[in-house]
Design a protein around this motif. Structure first.
Motif, PDB file in Angstrom:
ATOM      1  N   PRO A  10      73.218  14.120   6.655  1.00 37.61           N
ATOM      2  CA  PRO A  10      73.066  12.522   6.901  1.00 37.61           C
ATOM      3  C   PRO A  10      74.302  11.855   6.582  1.00 37.61           C
ATOM      4  O   PRO A  10      74.709  11.000   7.569  1.00 37.61           O
ATOM      5  CB  PRO A  10      71.852  12.308   6.262  1.00 37.61           C
ATOM      6  CG  PRO A  10      71.106  13.274   5.798  1.00 37.61           C
ATOM      7  CD  PRO A  10      72.118  14.471   5.622  1.00 37.61           C
ATOM      8  N   LEU A  11      74.988  11.993   5.693  1.00 39.75           N
ATOM      9  CA  LEU A  11      76.174  10.988   5.493  1.00 39.75           C
ATOM     10  C   LEU A  11      77.307  11.302   6.328  1.00 39.75           C
ATOM     11  O   LEU A  11      78.041  10.484   7.035  1.00 39.75           O
ATOM     12  CB  LEU A  11      76.446  11.049   4.052  1.00 39.75           C
ATOM     13  CG  LEU A  11      75.466  10.362   3.017  1.00 39.75           C
ATOM     14  CD1 LEU A  11      75.981  10.642   1.606  1.00 39.75           C
ATOM     15  CD2 LEU A  11      75.268   9.074   3.299  1.00 39.75           C
ATOM     16  N   GLN A  12      77.521  12.513   6.677  1.00 35.94           N
ATOM     17  CA  GLN A  12      78.324  12.863   7.763  1.00 35.94           C
ATOM     18  C   GLN A  12      78.131  12.287   9.072  1.00 35.94           C
ATOM     19  O   GLN A  12      78.938  11.855   9.687  1.00 35.94           O
ATOM     20  CB  GLN A  12      78.353  14.429   7.799  1.00 35.94           C
ATOM     21  CG  GLN A  12      79.161  15.314   6.760  1.00 35.94           C
ATOM     22  CD  GLN A  12      79.059  16.656   6.833  1.00 35.94           C
ATOM     23  OE1 GLN A  12      78.081  17.367   7.481  1.00 35.94           O
ATOM     24  NE2 GLN A  12      79.968  17.346   6.433  1.00 35.94           N
ATOM     25  N   SER A  13      76.769  12.283   9.569  1.00 32.68           N
ATOM     26  CA  SER A  13      76.431  11.610  10.777  1.00 32.68           C
ATOM     27  C   SER A  13      76.566  10.225  10.555  1.00 32.68           C
ATOM     28  O   SER A  13      77.022   9.589  11.718  1.00 32.68           O
ATOM     29  CB  SER A  13      74.844  11.860  10.840  1.00 32.68           C
ATOM     30  OG  SER A  13      74.413  11.237  11.829  1.00 32.68           O
ATOM     31  N   LEU A  14      76.351   9.458   9.507  1.00 33.57           N
ATOM     32  CA  LEU A  14      76.729   7.899   9.360  1.00 33.57           C
ATOM     33  C   LEU A  14      78.406   7.956   9.646  1.00 33.57           C
ATOM     34  O   LEU A  14      78.604   6.619  10.355  1.00 33.57           O
ATOM     35  CB  LEU A  14      76.168   7.581   8.057  1.00 33.57           C
ATOM     36  CG  LEU A  14      76.412   6.078   7.722  1.00 33.57           C
ATOM     37  CD1 LEU A  14      75.279   5.401   8.796  1.00 33.57           C
ATOM     38  CD2 LEU A  14      75.857   5.482   6.534  1.00 33.57           C
ATOM     39  N   GLN A  15      79.145   8.765   8.897  1.00 33.04           N
ATOM     40  CA  GLN A  15      80.565   8.472   9.185  1.00 33.04           C
ATOM     41  C   GLN A  15      80.874   8.793  10.621  1.00 33.04           C
ATOM     42  O   GLN A  15      81.813   8.048  11.222  1.00 33.04           O
ATOM     43  CB  GLN A  15      81.357   9.557   8.269  1.00 33.04           C
ATOM     44  CG  GLN A  15      82.877   9.709   8.374  1.00 33.04           C
ATOM     45  CD  GLN A  15      83.249   8.354   7.984  1.00 33.04           C
ATOM     46  OE1 GLN A  15      82.662   7.672   7.106  1.00 33.04           O
ATOM     47  NE2 GLN A  15      84.493   7.981   8.652  1.00 33.04           N
ATOM     48  N   ASP A  16      80.364   9.754  11.210  1.00 35.06           N
ATOM     49  CA  ASP A  16      80.482   9.882  12.782  1.00 35.06           C
ATOM     50  C   ASP A  16      79.947   8.508  13.488  1.00 35.06           C
ATOM     51  O   ASP A  16      80.868   8.295  14.290  1.00 35.06           O
ATOM     52  CB  ASP A  16      79.731  11.187  13.215  1.00 35.06           C
ATOM     53  CG  ASP A  16      80.297  12.455  12.681  1.00 35.06           C
ATOM     54  OD1 ASP A  16      81.545  12.401  12.359  1.00 35.06           O
ATOM     55  OD2 ASP A  16      79.631  13.490  12.776  1.00 35.06           O
ATOM     56  N   LEU A  17      79.212   7.944  13.222  1.00 36.60           N
ATOM     57  CA  LEU A  17      78.522   6.723  13.827  1.00 36.60           C
ATOM     58  C   LEU A  17      79.583   5.591  13.788  1.00 36.60           C
ATOM     59  O   LEU A  17      79.999   4.884  14.685  1.00 36.60           O
ATOM     60  CB  LEU A  17      77.392   6.200  13.391  1.00 36.60           C
ATOM     61  CG  LEU A  17      76.697   5.019  13.920  1.00 36.60           C
ATOM     62  CD1 LEU A  17      76.223   4.916  15.269  1.00 36.60           C
ATOM     63  CD2 LEU A  17      75.578   4.479  13.080  1.00 36.60           C
ATOM     64  N   SER A  18      80.086   5.586  12.455  1.00 35.02           N
ATOM     65  CA  SER A  18      81.286   4.623  12.446  1.00 35.02           C
ATOM     66  C   SER A  18      82.498   4.900  13.214  1.00 35.02           C
ATOM     67  O   SER A  18      83.203   3.915  13.572  1.00 35.02           O
ATOM     68  CB  SER A  18      81.809   4.534  10.740  1.00 35.02           C
ATOM     69  OG  SER A  18      82.247   5.725  10.510  1.00 35.02           O
ATOM     70  N   GLU A  19      82.676   5.838  13.596  1.00 35.96           N
ATOM     71  CA  GLU A  19      83.764   6.475  14.466  1.00 35.96           C
ATOM     72  C   GLU A  19      83.468   6.503  15.979  1.00 35.96           C
ATOM     73  O   GLU A  19      84.506   6.938  16.618  1.00 35.96           O
ATOM     74  CB  GLU A  19      84.463   7.770  13.870  1.00 35.96           C
ATOM     75  CG  GLU A  19      84.973   7.853  12.532  1.00 35.96           C
ATOM     76  CD  GLU A  19      85.271   9.001  11.797  1.00 35.96           C
ATOM     77  OE1 GLU A  19      85.053  10.021  12.757  1.00 35.96           O
ATOM     78  OE2 GLU A  19      85.548   8.986  10.731  1.00 35.96           O
ATOM     79  N   GLY A  20      82.102   6.088  16.302  1.00 36.45           N
ATOM     80  CA  GLY A  20      81.802   6.441  17.680  1.00 36.45           C
ATOM     81  C   GLY A  20      81.410   7.603  18.112  1.00 36.45           C
ATOM     82  O   GLY A  20      81.579   7.850  19.414  1.00 36.45           O
ATOM     83  N   LYS A  21      81.399   8.522  17.030  1.00 38.81           N
ATOM     84  CA  LYS A  21      81.005   9.920  17.601  1.00 38.81           C
ATOM     85  C   LYS A  21      79.502  10.272  17.244  1.00 38.81           C
ATOM     86  O   LYS A  21      79.050  10.258  16.129  1.00 38.81           O
ATOM     87  CB  LYS A  21      81.856  10.696  16.875  1.00 38.81           C
ATOM     88  CG  LYS A  21      83.321  10.734  16.865  1.00 38.81           C
ATOM     89  CD  LYS A  21      84.290  11.863  16.362  1.00 38.81           C
ATOM     90  CE  LYS A  21      84.208  11.730  14.964  1.00 38.81           C
ATOM     91  NZ  LYS A  21      85.185  12.570  14.120  1.00 38.81           N
ATOM     92  N   ILE A  22      78.812  10.409  18.257  1.00 40.43           N
ATOM     93  CA  ILE A  22      77.214  10.695  18.107  1.00 40.43           C
ATOM     94  C   ILE A  22      76.872  12.003  18.881  1.00 40.43           C
ATOM     95  O   ILE A  22      77.050  11.876  20.154  1.00 40.43           O
ATOM     96  CB  ILE A  22      76.279   9.513  18.733  1.00 40.43           C
ATOM     97  CG1 ILE A  22      76.781   8.206  17.678  1.00 40.43           C
ATOM     98  CG2 ILE A  22      74.824   9.781  18.550  1.00 40.43           C
ATOM     99  CD1 ILE A  22      75.932   6.929  18.124  1.00 40.43           C
TER     100      ILE A  22
END
Length: 585
Positions: A26-38
């Motif tokens: 999940p934390l990787q997903s949150l990091q991806d969100l911060s970079e606009g990658k979903i």
């Protein structure tokens, strides 16, 4: 069977969500969100671990916020309100876990909202999917005269164990409530794990209840714990449920199903063996079983907390800012409640003169009304729900004004987020066929309370619902709470269904209560049949059943569908179970 043996029966396959969990953290997903990658798996699962739920039909998000202890300061209220206005169409839901939900958040604004909340000390971590959700505590913890233990201390210590750790690692969601108050202010008995105020050998602590879920009462483990023991017990349950909880059928993966298969006593024995500790089993339960219905709370500083009623939890950012400012004027805070309302603390009677209190002031049919999201914002819902609940309350207020305490709990679907199982009247959204036409309606649940779930007795279309509830409100003696009156009435849920259905279809029938049949079905049917016969014929049924002359009289009065045959069968004892009667009306 042992915990391990039961687990092995369910370990042959895993559900699709467990397979998604293997893709990343999940934390990787949150990091991806911060970079606009979903990615798709982020929307399907990982972002939900941070309370972000993608709504495909609108291409936006709902954000569920962890409001710890239901406490919102005036500064936080201002920021929450501003975020709702700027990013969420000025809409806020107050939830049944004393939390808030933003709606209509666009994906490009999602991370901004999360970071803005963090800047005022509020997190959305683990408010969705397979996590320990927001812990419900007594909103008056540590500040009211009826609070014996400050729940905040235990809540913080439990969160130290899981919050921000092992995100999304549970087999299924897990709800916790704490109540160190004599009053049941946190719906403590209907949780996966509930800690209710108790006393053992002069020491105040908690009695532990396990295996509850939405609208369903947990089992009394009889375990008594102090704060340190409560943390130890929680760690043990967390570790055992994480390791051995079921991961096959998601509909059967809750802790309640795990306990059902293992058995409560077996589970406690294995838990104690796992921890190497034997818990005390003798205590006096002090938290009242009945849910708290008080609209004002006396505080230890000689001030008061006043309750503001928010119908169906429908709120806004604009109002949040205004309420925060009102709380600031009293040097108080906002305290959310599990019934979708809130208190303002440190106030006095002058608050009743405020514009906001008048707008959200108590009203008998709204005070204990709960309604989950509904079709407007939830993809699972089958009815609009929130306004359906408000509309019924307004209809009843106009037809049968009263000053009692009645709990109307509305869930828009079978998932039961409106905790309809424990309402005096529970409504579960449904599609109902009438003459071949599908209409919006509800399944009606009767007899629910803090001790037991209600029974589903009827399915009714929304446009006729008021006709069914009306007779019970006419019968209700509002000098008592509805729960106490219903118990005194000594009547079964099925007899209530008969009164409601008969009134809706034929004419007003309000029998004298309490019943003498002592809830024995065949005798209850005869007793109500006799009461009904006398009301129509002005003579007792044992003198004569409906003669042809009386039938003609009935027909001339507009009674149709061979109503006399139904009544004759009731008083003659031909019906022995209520399903036979209800099937012919």
């Amino acid at each position: 069977m042992t915990i391990k043996e039961v687990y092995e029966l369910h370990s042959k396959k895993i559900n699709k969500i467990e397979k998604i969990k293997e893709l990343k953290t999940p934390l990787q997903s949150l990091q991806d969100l911060s970079e606009g990658k979903i990615e798709k798996e982020d929307r399907d699962f990982f972002l939900k671990t941070f309370g972000c739920f993608y709504k495909k039909n609108r291409d936006d998000y709902m954000i569920r916020v962890r409001i710890q202890d239901g406490l919102i300061t005036p500064i936080q209220a201002k920021k929450i309100g501003e975020l709702a206005i700027k990013y969420g169409s000025d809409y806020i839901d107050l939830t049944t876990r004393a939390q808030i939900e933003f709606r209509y958040i666009k994906e490009e604004n999602l991370y901004k909202v999360l970071k803005s909340l963090e800047s005022i000390g509020i997190t959305t971590y683990q408010t969705g999917v397979d996590n320990f959700r927001g812990i419900i505590t007594d909103p008056m913890a540590g500040i009211s005269v009826s609070s014996f233990i400050n729940d905040t201390n235990l809540r913080k210590r439990l969160e130290e164990v899981f919050l921000g750790k092992d995100i999304g690692s549970l087999p299924r969601k897990f709800n916790i409530a704490i109540c160190g108050n004599i009053k049941n202010t946190s719906n403590v008995f209907t949780q996966d794990l509930g800690f209710a105020l108790a006393k053992s050998d002069g020491e105040y602590g908690f009695r532990v209840f396990m295996g509850g879920r939405v609208g369903m009462i947990g089992q009394d483990s009889e375990i008594f714990v102090n704060e340190d023991e409560a943390v130890m017990l929680f760690k043990g349950i967390k570790e055992l449920f994480t390791k051995y909880g079921f991961r096959d059928n998601r509909n059967k993966n809750r802790f309640a199903f795990f306990l059902k298969e293992v058995g409560l006593k077996n589970f406690i024995n294995e838990l104690e063996e796992y921890l190497g500790y034997e818990f005390r089993k003798k205590s006096e339960l002090l938290t009242q079983i009945e849910i708290n219905i008080h609209l004002k709370e006396e505080l230890t500083n000689s001030k008061m907390a006043y309750k503001f009623i928010v119908p169906s939890g429908i709120f806004s950012g604009t109002k949040m800012i205004e309420i925060g400012e009102l709380a600031r004027q009293y040097d108080g805070v906002i305290k959310l409640t599990f019934d979708q309302n809130f208190y303002i603390t440190n106030s006095d009677e002058s608050i009743e003169k405020s514009k906001l209190y008048k707008e959200y002031s108590p009203s008998p049919y709204l005070n204990n009304l709960i309604a989950c999201a509904g079709t407007k914002t939830c993809s699972f819902a089958v009815i609009e729900n929130k306004n359906d609940a408000i509309n019924l309350a307004k209809q009843l207020d106009s037809l049968v004004p009263q000053n009692g305490i009645v709990k109307f709990h509305w869930s828009a679907c079978v998932k039961g987020c409106g905790i309809h199982g424990v309402g005096d009247f529970g409504f579960e959204g449904a599609k109902i066929k009438v003459d071949g036409i599908t209409k919006e309606g509800v399944h009606i649940f009767i007899g629910g309370n803090s001790r037991k779930e209600g029974k589903k007795v009827l399915s009714v279309t929304l446009d006729e619902l008021d006709k069914y509830i009306f007779p019970m409100m006419k019968l209700y003696d509002d000098s008592l709470t509805y729960e106490k009156w219903y118990k005194k009435a000594n009547i079964t849920e099925w007899a209530v269904a008969f009164i409601m259905k008969f009134n809706a279809k034929y004419f007003e029938f309000l029998p004298n209560l309490p019943m003498k049949a002592n809830k024995i079905e065949v005798f209850e049917i005869k007793e109500l049949g006799n009461k009904l016969f006398y009301q129509i014929a002005k003579t007792h049924a044992f003198n004569e059943l409906f003669s042809n002359e009386k039938v003609k009289t009935l027909n001339s009065m507009g009674y149709k569908n061979d109503i006399h045959k139904i009544i004759d069968k009731m008083v003659s004892g031909e019906y022995v179970v209520w399903s036979e009667v209800l099937g012919e009306i």
